[in-house]
Enzyme design. Structure first.
Site, mmCIF file in Angstrom:
data_model
loop_
_atom_site.group_PDB
_atom_site.id
_atom_site.type_symbol
_atom_site.label_atom_id
_atom_site.label_comp_id
_atom_site.label_asym_id
_atom_site.label_seq_id
_atom_site.Cartn_x
_atom_site.Cartn_y
_atom_site.Cartn_z
ATOM 1 N N HIS A 1 0.860 -1.101 0.102
ATOM 2 C CA HIS A 1 0.061 -0.409 -0.149
ATOM 3 C C HIS A 1 1.089 0.904 0.268
ATOM 4 O O HIS A 1 2.476 1.640 0.310
ATOM 5 C CB HIS A 1 -0.916 0.630 0.714
ATOM 6 C CG HIS A 1 -1.631 -1.410 0.995
ATOM 7 N ND1 HIS A 1 -2.947 -1.381 1.706
ATOM 8 C CD2 HIS A 1 -2.065 -1.729 0.521
ATOM 9 C CE1 HIS A 1 -3.766 -2.238 1.357
ATOM 10 N NE2 HIS A 1 -3.282 -2.504 0.461
ATOM 11 N N GLU B 1 1.323 3.817 2.269
ATOM 12 C CA GLU B 1 1.132 4.197 3.153
ATOM 13 C C GLU B 1 2.461 3.689 3.860
ATOM 14 O O GLU B 1 3.487 3.972 3.925
ATOM 15 C CB GLU B 1 -0.042 4.491 4.421
ATOM 16 C CG GLU B 1 -1.411 4.716 4.068
ATOM 17 C CD GLU B 1 -2.647 3.963 3.294
ATOM 18 O OE1 GLU B 1 -2.136 3.254 2.117
ATOM 19 O OE2 GLU B 1 -3.010 3.732 3.069
ATOM 20 N N CYS C 1 -2.014 -0.988 7.817
ATOM 21 C CA CYS C 1 -1.190 0.577 7.661
ATOM 22 C C CYS C 1 -1.646 1.208 8.689
ATOM 23 O O CYS C 1 0.061 2.104 9.107
ATOM 24 C CB CYS C 1 -1.090 1.300 6.671
ATOM 25 S SG CYS C 1 -1.136 0.770 4.605
HETATM 26 ZN ZN LIG Z 1 -2.972 -0.392 3.545
#
Ligand SMILES: [Zn+2]
Ligand SMILES: [Zn+2]
Length: 343
Positions: A261, A263, A292
């Protein structure tokens, strides 16, 4: 800074534009849009044809069409001065889109303007009070919403200048307008970092969704990340992640997803360079997922800001708050159903 200039014939708009153009402003004119249209149709430019074509374009594309076409050519890092604004809808469109737009209305007494027009000697310009009034009568206001409406434009002006006493005075007045910083605006920190996060997201190689994150500390960017398959492996868009490429339903087969992801990548990017994110703020274009969220907490980030459209899950939100982080969603609030926003 974006300044619009409007006013009747011979008031001194051209002088104002020239003054500003000599001071780092790019000069544009709504008439250029009409000129381009005439050129495309292979027609010569006459005042009558300019007015008719302008009115026809507004009738067909809406009263703000000239401004909208011009806006599509403008770049965010430039100062502009825009001439030939003749319809209130043009002012509204420029104000809504162009950052820090201000409208200057320049005027002068009728007989002064006639003298100037005579001196200018441009073909088609009115050179008597009668011809000036006849021409302006059509342009000042009209029942036809597509026609020019100068009087309504004057009402929308932020600054009104009289230009009766010569060019030196006009220049001094314009200098005052610039010195006031009247038209100067720039994005706030949230908008600045989030717009960069959106640019970061555009580099994503994931076929399912593009997400970008920016980590800032003391208002300086220390890391960025976008989602996609890990470094050195095949990109998601080249078939690298079977789960994304099968367009699995949101929330299903997450354990098969090979994409990191945004982040997560912003945090690991900082680790890659040995930079601590402790005490920083993470801006994300999407709401952080639970994984995350846990990484954000344990990396020592102090604040999470995410963009308007997506609701943060209750569990993530509760966990962030319990861990003492500041949590902010930028304006707009939740617009998507949480069930459809998931990975
Ligand atoms: Zn994530
Ligand atoms: Zn992917």
């Amino acid at each position: 800074m974006i300044l619009g200039v409007a006013g009747p014939y011979g008031a001194g708009k051209g002088e104002a534009v020239a003054f500003l153009a000599a001071r780092s402003f790019y000069a544009l004119s709504l008439s250029d849009v009409i000129r381009d249209e005439l050129r495309e149709r292979g027609l010569d430019e006459t005042r009558e044809r300019m007015i008719e074509t302008g009115n026809a374009l507004r009738a067909a594309g809406g009263p703000a069409v000239l401004a909208e076409r011009l806006l599509s050519r403008m770049l965010p890092d430039r100062n502009y001065v825009i001439d030939s604004i003749r319809h209130p809808a043009e002012v509204t469109a420029l104000r809504a889109t162009a950052r820090g737009f201000r409208l200057l209305w320049i005027d002068a007494a009728e007989d002064t303007r006639v003298v100037r027009l005579r001196r200018r000697g441009r073909g088609g310009d009115p050179t008597t009070l009668e011809t000036l009034r006849a021409l302006e009568g059509r342009e000042l206001g009209s029942d036809d919403p597509a026609a020019q409406q100068l009087l309504a434009v004057r009402e929308l002006a932020d600054v009104r200048l009289r230009n009766d006493s010569g060019i030196t005075d006009l220049h001094a007045r314009l200098q005052e307008v610039l010195a006031q910083g009247l038209a100067f605006e720039r994005p706030g920190w949230d908008e600045y970092f989030m717009s960069i996060a959106r640019m970061v997201a555009s580099r994503s190689n994931c076929v399912k969704r593009k997400v970008g994150a920016v980590i800032a500390r003391d208002r300086r960017i220390i890391s960025t990340g976008y989602n996609g398959t890990p470094r050195g492996t095949r990109n998601c868009n080249e078939g690298g992640c079977p789960r994304c490429n099968s367009f699995a339903e949101g929330g299903t087969r997450l354990d098969e997803c090979l994409c990191s992801h945004g982040e997560e990548n912003a945090i690991t990017q900082a680790a890659y360079h040995g930079v601590s994110v402790r005490g920083g703020t993470i801006y994300s274009t999407f709401c952080p997922c639970l994984t995350c969220t846990k990484m954000i907490i344990n990396a020592g980030l102090a604040e999470v800001v995410w963009s308007a459209d997506y609701p943060l899950g209750e569990v993530s939100l509760g966990l962030l708050r319990e861990a003492g982080l500041e949590v902010r969603q930028l304006d707009g609030g939740s617009r998507l159903d949480p069930g459809r926003g998931g990975w």
